[in-house]
Enzyme design. Structure first.
Site, short mmCIF file in Angstrom:
data_model
loop_
_atom_site.label_atom_id
_atom_site.label_comp_id
_atom_site.label_asym_id
_atom_site.label_seq_id
_atom_site.Cartn_x
_atom_site.Cartn_y
_atom_site.Cartn_z
N CYS A 162 0.75 -1.28 -0.08
CA CYS A 162 -0.04 0.01 0.02
C CYS A 162 0.82 1.31 -0.01
CB CYS A 162 -0.85 0.05 1.08
SG CYS A 162 -1.74 -1.66 1.55
N HIS A 294 -3.54 8.07 5.47
CA HIS A 294 -3.48 6.64 4.87
C HIS A 294 -4.96 6.18 4.84
CE1 HIS A 294 -1.91 2.89 2.86
NE2 HIS A 294 -2.45 2.01 4.12
N GLU A 305 -3.09 5.63 13.21
CA GLU A 305 -2.62 6.70 12.42
C GLU A 305 -2.78 7.85 13.31
OE1 GLU A 305 -4.17 6.86 8.36
OE2 GLU A 305 -2.65 8.43 7.88
N LYS A 326 -9.83 7.91 0.60
CA LYS A 326 -10.24 6.57 0.24
C LYS A 326 -11.59 6.23 0.14
CE LYS A 326 -5.71 4.19 1.11
NZ LYS A 326 -4.79 5.19 1.59
N HIS A 331 -9.30 1.76 -1.98
CA HIS A 331 -7.82 1.78 -1.79
C HIS A 331 -7.29 1.29 -3.04
CE1 HIS A 331 -4.13 0.92 -0.02
NE2 HIS A 331 -4.38 0.70 1.07
N PHE A 390 1.16 -2.64 4.48
CA PHE A 390 1.39 -3.99 5.09
C PHE A 390 2.96 -4.56 5.30
CE2 PHE A 390 -2.89 -6.52 4.48
CZ PHE A 390 -3.27 -5.92 5.66
#
Lengths: 403, 85
Positions: A162, A294, A305, A326, A331, A390
């Site tokens: 990501c 994010h 976050e 997003k 995403h 990830f």
């Protein structure tokens, strides 16, 4: 050190097939997520996504190109055409040798893989089309861009899940800043909305079946999107000398690794990347007006976050805006940071902060100004773009308003 | 092997324990099973019983599938298996 500016931008994603349409959708808080229209969708538990609709490859590419371009490459080349047209740059002679392409993707030619595994496993055929390998390889998009615009310098593909396109753009920035290159085409692309791609994500049980609601107390997971964002990064003096329109300046970049867990994010890792980008840009944290989060809409990411932002910014965390687009485009995995950079440009150039849509009720663990549901006018000088992958690989970019 | 034994076997394997050390009152946390271990266990349960377990890792408490203890999981699986029969 040399300065780096953005002189061209292009995109195709669920919100639009170009930058103006995408930014208009972000301003209006429009949602590009809807029912998936893919083969075998009835066998999926997750049936929604931010799919690119109304896209006819034959309108943009000839037969030979289609034979060689996976959907992720098509998205990339389309976005690169727009970015190149806007920049007005041409790559010839010495400039061509000192310019390259760094793009992010996670799945690469996943559509090609999915279709051809079907051919050999499901249909039991023993023969496949000769171009499967050049079509599915992760660097196909970067290579086709280098060929189409004659970029003969350093080119490669970055795959950090990501965070891929933020890593790609950060490297492109560093390469120009350090003098290694003069101009770079950069960004990222993803096209994972195929049966196998969605099925794999389904297995992890982090996907929402109804909507992406980042930072909201009722959030229940992420929603996948697809598309590309591509930019022309250029050395500032050269861009100014040729009278190019400067969309924004890239001023800082930092990467960090959580070194802790393959899926769970770490507050410390995220905070080190955010603080690192500020330090790299020699910015004071009080100068930051907006962060493109994010903000995946998972339980774990959003609270981690927000805690990282609160840690880095202290009391200023309550004064800055942070939103997750997003919620609108989904995403895009390896292409997500590139599409999200458009929201950063909109904030700096147009003074419009894209909202976090689908916001229903506050979560005490995400108690920041997340610009809920409606875009906001605001004059901001410095913005950040977060990406936390990830595997714990983090990449944060810092941008400043063009002078 | 009945539902109880099979579920305990799956959980024990995930926790790297002997099935005899897994007690009904244990929580997954007691057994040292983290979020990845949990989704892997659920997958193994689905495969073993050919059932579909309603579980979202983002909102475990809102899922219809109770994972609060080994006993709760056994009850939930028993329910799903009987629905299917």
């Amino acid at each position: 050190m040399r300065r780096v500016v953005i002189t061209g931008a292009g995109t195709i994603n669920a919100l639009g097939h170009d930058v103006p349409t995408t930014l208009e959708a972000m301003r209006e808080g429009r949602c590009g997520i809807g029912p998936l229209d893919i083969r075998d969708v009835d066998r999926l538990a997750v049936k929604i996504g931010g799919q690119v609709k109304g896209f006819d490859e034959t309108e943009h590419f000839n037969r030979q190109q289609i034979a060689l371009y996976d959907r992720f490459t098509q998205f990339t080349v389309l976005a690169a055409r727009q970015a190149m047209a806007q920049s007005g740059l041409e790559f010839r002679g010495a400039l061509a040798d000192r310019s390259g392409v760094v793009l992010g993707t996670s799945g690469g030619g996943l559509t090609t893989q999915d279709e051809n595994y079907r051919v050999v496993y499901e249909e039991g055929k023993n023969r496949v089309h000769p171009f499967i390998v050049p079509k599915l390889m992760n660097n196909a998009a970067a290579s086709h861009v280098s060929m189409e615009w004659n970029l003969r310098g350093p080119s490669f593909t970055v795959a950090t899940a990501c965070a891929s396109s933020n890593h790609a753009m950060g490297l492109a920035f560093q390469m120009i800043r350090s003098g290694m290159a003069d101009a770079m085409i950069t960004g990222g692309s993803e096209s994972m909305l195929v049966f196998g791609g969605v099925k794999a994500w389904e297995g992890l049980r982090v996907m929402s079946k109804d909507a992406c609601r980042p930072f909201c107390a009722t959030r229940n997971g992420m929603v996948q999107g697809e598309g590309a964002g591509v930019f022309v990064f250029e050395e500032y003096e050269a861009a100014r000398a040729r009278g190019a329109e400067i969309l924004a300046e890239v001023v800082g970049f930092a990467m960090s690794s959580d070194a802790s867990d393959i899926v769970m994010p770490s507050k410390q890792g995220a905070a080190r990347a955010i603080a690192g980008a500020l330090a790299d840009a020699r910015l004071d944290r009080g100068q930051v007006g907006y962060i493109n989060a994010h903000g995946t809409g998972t339980a774990a990411n959003d609270k981690t976050e927000c805690a990282a932002v609160a840690d880095v910014f202290g009391t200023h965390a309550d004064r800055l805006m942070i939103s997750s687009t997003k919620s609108m485009h989904g995403h895009l995995i390896g292409g997500t940071g590139a599409v999200e950079l458009l929201a950063c440009i909109m904030a700096l150039r147009d003074g419009v902060i894209a909202p976090t849509i689908n916001y229903e009720e506050p979560d005490p663990e995400c108690a920041l100004d997340v610009v809920p549901n409606e875009a906001r006018e605001a004059d901001v000088d410095v913005v950040l773009s977060n990406a936390f992958a990830f595997g714990g690989l983090n990449a944060v970019l810092a941008l400043r308003k063009a002078e | 092997m009945n539902v109880r034994e099979k579920v305990i076997e799956i959980i024990a394997e995930q926790a790297v324990l002997d099935p005899s050390d897994v007690k009904p009152e244990h929580t997954l946390e007691d057994l040292g099973i983290d979020s990845l271990g949990l989704v892997e266990s659920i997958f193994a349960i689905e495969e073993a019983f050919d059932i579909s377990v309603p579980f979202n890792a983002n909102a475990p408490e809102e899922s219809e599938f109770d994972i609060s203890s080994v006993e709760a999981i056994i009850c939930a699986v028993t329910g799903l298996v009987s629905q299917q029969a």
